[in-house]
Every structure is written in structure tokens, then in C-alpha cells.
Design a protein around this motif. Structure first.
Motif, PDB file in Angstrom:
ATOM      1  N   ASP A 167       0.896  -1.161   0.000  1.00 15.13           N
ATOM      2  CA  ASP A 167       0.000   0.000   0.000  1.00 15.13           C
ATOM      3  C   ASP A 167       0.932   1.208   0.000  1.00 15.13           C
ATOM      4  O   ASP A 167       1.435   1.594   1.055  1.00 15.13           O
ATOM      5  CB  ASP A 167      -0.917   0.000   1.221  1.00 15.13           C
ATOM      6  N   GLY A 212      -3.992   6.167   3.698  1.00 19.06           N
ATOM      7  CA  GLY A 212      -4.458   7.449   4.241  1.00 19.06           C
ATOM      8  C   GLY A 212      -4.372   8.540   3.185  1.00 19.06           C
ATOM      9  O   GLY A 212      -4.072   9.696   3.469  1.00 19.06           O
ATOM     10  N   THR A 251     -12.258   4.449  11.413  1.00 23.45           N
ATOM     11  CA  THR A 251     -12.102   5.296  10.226  1.00 23.45           C
ATOM     12  C   THR A 251     -12.520   6.734  10.490  1.00 23.45           C
ATOM     13  O   THR A 251     -13.377   7.008  11.320  1.00 23.45           O
ATOM     14  CB  THR A 251     -12.960   4.755   9.049  1.00 23.45           C
ATOM     15  N   HIS A 260     -14.293   7.066   6.030  1.00 28.40           N
ATOM     16  CA  HIS A 260     -15.186   6.081   5.388  1.00 28.40           C
ATOM     17  C   HIS A 260     -16.201   5.522   6.387  1.00 28.40           C
ATOM     18  O   HIS A 260     -16.354   4.307   6.520  1.00 28.40           O
ATOM     19  CB  HIS A 260     -14.365   4.950   4.771  1.00 28.40           C
ATOM     20  N   GLY A 319      -6.296   6.014   7.727  1.00 27.96           N
ATOM     21  CA  GLY A 319      -5.275   5.002   7.460  1.00 27.96           C
ATOM     22  C   GLY A 319      -5.378   3.787   8.353  1.00 27.96           C
ATOM     23  O   GLY A 319      -5.503   3.889   9.575  1.00 27.96           O
ATOM     24  N   LYS A 349      -3.920   3.439  12.309  1.00 29.81           N
ATOM     25  CA  LYS A 349      -4.747   2.925  13.426  1.00 29.81           C
ATOM     26  C   LYS A 349      -4.090   1.722  14.091  1.00 29.81           C
ATOM     27  O   LYS A 349      -4.148   1.560  15.316  1.00 29.81           O
ATOM     28  CB  LYS A 349      -6.137   2.589  12.903  1.00 29.81           C
TER      29      LYS A 349
END
Ligand SMILES: Nc1ncnc2c1ncn2[C@@H]1O[C@H](COP(=O)(O)O)[C@@H](OP(=O)(O)O)[C@H]1O
Ligand SMILES: [Mg+2]
Ligand SMILES: [Mg+2]
Ligand SMILES: [Mg+2]
Length: 354
Positions: free
Chosen positions: A160, A164, A239, A242, A264, A268
């Protein structure tokens, strides 16, 4: 609709075969490099492959952090929308993925690499980096037995490049992480969470900007400190960008004293690792395997757990369903307590799709 197009690019003495495959709105790239017969390929050292790959991942994640900061400094984020208004991509997402995937793909032929973003031909050799973290290489002799003889074909690397993205665009820079996960035989084994903006709002000449945490299951996790969780209250992290009614309902069911709404997945999990929240609860199918593979390994290497909301172990083999359709539950301790207390109504809404 994205097209599936196999593409073969010849780069120096190796051919890098990139096949773009699509899965609904997600475009996935799996890269396997084939080294021509005539090119001599020898491991830089006789350290186990997994150690070398983790060491290279830590080193390239630091390089990726520089790219993330440089693009923000220049201010040309090159934002495009992917599947919907809350699924954006910037030049940093694209460039960092190219940097990490090409750097690891060239050093470790035969591994499979899956990234969040589409892969373009590597058009800038400055993006290719083949350093290795000394800190990780120094652990070679402590490589856990189950990983001592891992072969390239057993490995899937999940990237990834920028987790974020929404918060990166909005300037909440300490929410941003670069995530690299290493799966062995479909199970999360090692990971890297790089925070390009760690300390970015701390004043002082000798303040180091950026931080890289890493971990290998059976060996341990490094780069952060865990403080004991408060016993007299419950803090949940979830989140920020989202939210859904189901996400909120799941949180409400624990009657938390505090809810940390941040961007992100990597960020978290760092909050859970450092003891600033008891649980990361995301009762939504929104995040994907590249969000969780690396953070899961780091958390599990120190006794924590990351599962879906039914308690299932997440799979990371190359053909797995990319979205984590049954959500994410991550804890440093007492995982079963949180699992048991998720209401059946929530579970019924989030089915596992393998
Ligand atoms: N509904 C959704 N649609 C698209 N992406 C989602 C999503 N829910 C979560 N995600 C992705 O999952 C990661 C964690 O989400 P959040 O920050 O909301 O906790 C982010 O990864 P990226 O920033 O790498 O895309 C985010 O984009
Ligand atoms: Mg994204
Ligand atoms: Mg992400
Ligand atoms: Mg991302």
C-alpha cells in the motif's frame, strides 16, 4: 471498466512481466520477474531470503517516505478519482508503488508483488533502490525456523504505497503511512509501517522526521514503544473518512469512553501498538489485503491480533479476494473479549468472501 492487459517490459538484463488484472473496480498488479538464464543471480549474503526481503522493505520504505514528502512539498499532488469520490489516488501513491515494486521485484526475482495502484513502466531509475536495513540484517541469525528456508515462490508482497490518501490530500499528514506486507504460503509473516511525517509538528533541531516500524512473526517488532492500556475505560479507533451506519453501530455496541477517528489502516494499527486505543474496529468491507498484511504481522509479532469481525484469520495468497469483506478487528490484548461482544446483527451484515 478497466481492461486486462498483459504487458511485458524489458528492463536491462531481466524481463519484468507485469500483468494488469482487474477485479471489479480494483486494478491489481502482480509482478513476477524472470531472470534470464544467462544472468548470474546470487543472494547478497547467505541471510535467509525473508530477512533480506524485510531488510530491503525497511530500506525502500524510508526512500518512499522521501518521495511522499517531496511531492507534498512541490504541491503537485496529481489527484485522480478511482472508483468513487472517496477513493482517490495521488502522484505519491503512483510513484511510491513504482519505487517499491520495482526495487523489490528486481532484487528478489520470483516473488509475487501485489499493489493497490496500477503499475506503469519504471521511467526513472532514481526510483530504484536496493539498500537493506542493517538493523534487520543483524537479526539474520535469529530468523524463526519456519522462515529460514522460504523460497521466492512462497512469497507474496502486498504494497500500500500510501495509506491514508484522503488525509494526505487534506493535510492530516501524520495519518499517512507506507505499508509493505510479506506473506509466506498465504499467511502474514512480516511487515513494515513507515510514517513519513512522524514528528512533523515537533519543534527542535535534532528532531528526526519520519519513522519506520517493522516486525517478523516469531522474532518481534521494532521501532515503537507500547504503553499499558488504561484499565478504567475503553478507547476505540476507527475510520475518519469512510464511516457507515454499520461501522458506527459496531462502535456504539461497546459504549466506548473515547473514539479516535483517524485516517489510514496502518496509522490505526500503530495507535493500537502504542497503547493509545484498546481496539481498531472497522465493521466495513472497505479496506483491502494491502492495508492489513504488513500491520498484522507487526501486531502479531508482539502478541496482538488482527482478524475479521468473525475472528477469521485473513488469507494473503496471490489469488485471494482483495477487499477484507468481513471488516477488521485489531487488538494488542483481549481480542476474544471484543470478538464475543460484536452484535450478531453486525456479523450478519459482513460476510466473508474468500
Ligand atoms: N469504502 C471505502 N472505499 C474505498 N476505500 C476504502 C473504503 N474504506 C476504507 N478504504 C481504504 O482503506 C484504508 C483505510 O481506510 P480509513 O482511512 O477510512 O480507515 C484507506 O486506504 P488508502 O488510503 O490506501 O486508499 C482507505 O482508502
Ligand atoms: Mg487508496
Ligand atoms: Mg490503504
Ligand atoms: Mg493506499
Amino acid at each position: 471498466m478497466l481492461r486486462t492487459l498483459p504487458a511485458v517490459f524489458n528492463i536491462s538484463s531481466r524481463s519484468l512481466k507485469i500483468s494488469l488484472c482487474t477485479l471489479g473496480p480494483f486494478r491489481l498488479c502482480s509482478i513476477s520477474t524472470q531472470v534470464h538464464r544467462n544472468s548470474r543471480y546470487k543472494m547478497a549474503s547467505d541471510a535467509p531470503l525473508l530477512i533480506q526481503l524485510e531488510a530491503a522493505s525497511v530500506a525502500v520504505a524510508n526512500k518512499a517516505g522521501e518521495i511522499v514528502r517531496d511531492i507534498m512539498k512541490k504541491g503537485e499532488l496529481g489527484i485522480i478519482q478511482k472508483t468513487h469520490i472517496k477513493d482517490l489516488q495521488t502522484e505519491a501513491d503512483r510513484k511510491v508503488q513504482m519505487c517499491i515494486a520495482t526495487s523489490l521485484g528486481r532484487q528478489f526475482p520470483g516473488i509475487t508483488i501485489i499493489g493497490e495502484e496500477e503499475m506503469e513502466k519504471c521511467n526513472d531509475e532514481n526510483l530504484v533502490y536496493n539498500g537493506k536495513s542493517d538493523e534487520v540484517m543483524a537479526c539474520a541469525s535469529k530468523c524463526p525456523d519456519q522462515y529460514k528456508n522460504v523460497k521466492p515462490e512462497q512469497i507474496v508482497v502486498w504494497i500500500d504505497p500510501l495509506d491514508g490518501t484522503q488525509e494526505y490530500i487534506e493535510g492530516l499528514l501524520d495519518h499517512v503511512t507506507v505499508l509493505i506486507g510479506i506473506a509466506v504460503d498465504g499467511q502474514s509473516a512480516a511487515g513494515v509501517i513507515h510514517q513519513p511525517y512522524f514528528n512533523y509538528n515537533v519543534k527542535g533541531d535534532d528532531v528526526k522526521l519520519g519513522r519506520t516500524c517493522w516486525g517478523i512473526k516469531g522474532l518481534g517488532s521494532y521501532g515503537f514503544t507500547h504503553k499499558p492500556l488504561p484499565k478504567d475505560k475503553t478507547i476505540i479507533t476507527t475510520t475518519r473518512s469512510h464511516p457507515t451506519p454499520t461501522v458506527q453501530e459496531a462502535i456504539d455496541s461497546f459504549k466506548p469512553d473515547e473514539v479516535l477517528r483517524v485516517g489510514g489502516c496502518g496509522h490505526k494499527v500503530m495507535i493500537v501498538l502504542e497503547g493509545d486505543a484498546h481496539v481498531y474496529l472497522f465493521a466495513s468491507p472497505g479496506c483491502k489485503k494491502w492495508d492489513t498484511c504488513g500491520p498484522q504481522a507487526i501486531l502479531e509479532a508482539v502478541g496482538g491480533r488482527l482478524t475479521d469481525i468473525h475472528g477469521n484469520i485473513l488469507e494473503y495468497h496471490k489469488d485471494v479476494q482483495k477487499p477484507n469483506t468481513a471488516g477488521v478487528l485489531a487488538t494488542f490484548e483481549n481480542h476474544d473479549y471484543y470478538l464475543k461482544n460484536i452484535p450478531q446483527g453486525i456479523r450478519d451484515q459482513l460476510k466473508v468472501k474468500l
